[in-house]
Design a protein around this motif. Structure first.
Motif, PDB file in Angstrom:
ATOM      1  N   GLU A 120       0.833  -1.206   0.000  1.00  0.00           N
ATOM      2  CA  GLU A 120       0.000   0.000   0.000  1.00  0.00           C
ATOM      3  C   GLU A 120       0.867   1.255   0.000  1.00  0.00           C
ATOM      4  O   GLU A 120       0.572   2.240  -0.686  1.00  0.00           O
ATOM      5  N   PHE A 121       1.941   1.211   0.775  1.00  0.00           N
ATOM      6  CA  PHE A 121       2.853   2.354   0.858  1.00  0.00           C
ATOM      7  C   PHE A 121       3.512   2.619  -0.495  1.00  0.00           C
ATOM      8  O   PHE A 121       3.591   3.765  -0.945  1.00  0.00           O
ATOM      9  N   TYR A 122       3.970   1.547  -1.148  1.00  0.00           N
ATOM     10  CA  TYR A 122       4.542   1.709  -2.493  1.00  0.00           C
ATOM     11  C   TYR A 122       3.535   2.399  -3.412  1.00  0.00           C
ATOM     12  O   TYR A 122       3.869   3.345  -4.127  1.00  0.00           O
ATOM     13  N   LYS A 123       2.322   1.877  -3.388  1.00  0.00           N
ATOM     14  CA  LYS A 123       1.299   2.330  -4.327  1.00  0.00           C
ATOM     15  C   LYS A 123       0.843   3.759  -4.044  1.00  0.00           C
ATOM     16  O   LYS A 123       0.739   4.592  -4.944  1.00  0.00           O
ATOM     17  N   GLU A 124       0.567   4.045  -2.766  1.00  0.00           N
ATOM     18  CA  GLU A 124      -0.042   5.330  -2.401  1.00  0.00           C
ATOM     19  C   GLU A 124       0.980   6.449  -2.205  1.00  0.00           C
ATOM     20  O   GLU A 124       0.660   7.628  -2.386  1.00  0.00           O
ATOM     21  N   LEU A 181       5.089   5.408  -5.607  1.00  0.00           N
ATOM     22  CA  LEU A 181       4.913   5.496  -7.063  1.00  0.00           C
ATOM     23  C   LEU A 181       4.263   6.799  -7.479  1.00  0.00           C
ATOM     24  O   LEU A 181       4.520   7.304  -8.575  1.00  0.00           O
ATOM     25  N   GLU A 182       3.462   7.376  -6.591  1.00  0.00           N
ATOM     26  CA  GLU A 182       2.820   8.650  -6.922  1.00  0.00           C
ATOM     27  C   GLU A 182       3.833   9.783  -7.065  1.00  0.00           C
ATOM     28  O   GLU A 182       3.560  10.805  -7.681  1.00  0.00           O
ATOM     29  N   LEU A 183       5.040   9.571  -6.533  1.00  0.00           N
ATOM     30  CA  LEU A 183       6.091  10.595  -6.658  1.00  0.00           C
ATOM     31  C   LEU A 183       6.491  10.779  -8.117  1.00  0.00           C
ATOM     32  O   LEU A 183       7.074  11.786  -8.487  1.00  0.00           O
ATOM     33  N   SER A 184       6.183   9.790  -8.941  1.00  0.00           N
ATOM     34  CA  SER A 184       6.529   9.882 -10.364  1.00  0.00           C
ATOM     35  C   SER A 184       5.519  10.716 -11.133  1.00  0.00           C
ATOM     36  O   SER A 184       5.775  11.144 -12.240  1.00  0.00           O
TER      37      SER A 184
END
Length: 272
Positions: free
Chosen positions: A261-265, A268-271
């Motif tokens: 969830e941390f990766y996704k929310e 990755l949103e940093l991109s």
């Protein structure tokens, strides 16, 4: 997260080293991501205590054979690989006879830190990157676990900053309180500077203790995960100062899912 690529780089991974908070977390998080359709690769040092026959390690000739320059010395890079039984996950081992053949991990029989742990860290960081370059495998996320792997964020940000393969990669570092007492070789800062890494990025290594090595990793990461329930007050304060995404220590029940969830929310949103 399906079909995203995550490169896991850890000082320790079960079942190859004894079970610790670090070795089990690194394995379980990668395993869970893999089970959800994430493309994963795991890298770790090939410490001499790892039983190659039992774990069926074998050298990958097409990846081995290059030399890495460590403080003006040519050090041969050997790549070995194994598959984690039942998981169909590949683990890559960064090896070099001089740095990793000994039958110990970080300390000698008198529990004294190896004098070349600093060079082993540099070799591991460069070895991971050079191997991933040979694989031509561009990771969306690079997740670092353990102090032996903690020079990787700095090297990606500075030494390999022109490398297009990692241009879009986000760096996540998990922090653990399983460090070491005392300091590494006092020449660590100079050895990193040998690689044309700016002095201001290396002053933290003038006192090469566990806290300062983690500070460098925090400084050069996009996101931080608290891998231990308690971290030192100094590290907690340093995290708070930085403009970095943070996942607080997740309980065992939600450990693996909270990482995804941390990766996704948050990562990755940093991109976007």
């Amino acid at each position: 997260m399906k079909d995203k690529r995550i490169l896991y780089v850890s000082s320790e991974v079960i079942p190859y080293l004894p079970e610790t908070e670090l070795s089990s977390t690194a394995f379980n998080v990668a395993k869970h991501a893999h089970s959800k359709g994430v493309q994963t690769r795991i890298f770790m040092p090939r410490f001499g205590v790892i039983n190659e026959r039992r774990h069926q390690l074998h050298e990958v000739i097409r990846l081995s054979g290059m030399n890495l320059i460590i403080n003006d010395m040519d050090m041969p890079l050997i790549i070995k690989v194994a598959s984690i039984p039942k998981e169909r996950m590949q683990v890559y081992f960064i090896d070099n006879d001089e740095y990793f053949k000994r039958k110990a991990v970080y300390t000698d029989e008198d529990d004294k830190l190896f004098d070349d742990n600093d060079e082993r860290m540099i070799f591991f960081a460069k070895g991971v990157v050079e191997t991933v370059k040979k694989l031509n495998w561009a990771p969306d996320i690079i997740h670092v676990h353990g102090w032996m792997a903690s020079l990787l964020p700095l090297y990606l940000r500075e030494f390999y900053k022109e490398e297009p393969l990692f241009a879009e990669s986000k760096i996540v570092t998990s922090l653990y309180n399983s460090g070491f007492e005392g300091e590494l070789n006092s020449e660590l800062a100079n050895k990193v500077r040998f690689d044309k890494i700016e002095e201001e990025r290396t002053t933290v290594f003038e006192t090469p203790n566990h806290t300062n090595i983690l500070k460098s990793a925090i400084e050069n990461s996009d996101a931080i995960i608290k891998g231990s329930e308690t971290l030192s007050d100094e590290i907690e304060a340093y995290i708070a100062e930085k403009d970095v995404k943070v996942l607080d220590f997740p309980s065992e029940e939600v450990l693996t899912e909270s990482h995804l969830e941390f990766y996704k929310e948050n990562v990755l949103e940093l991109s976007e």
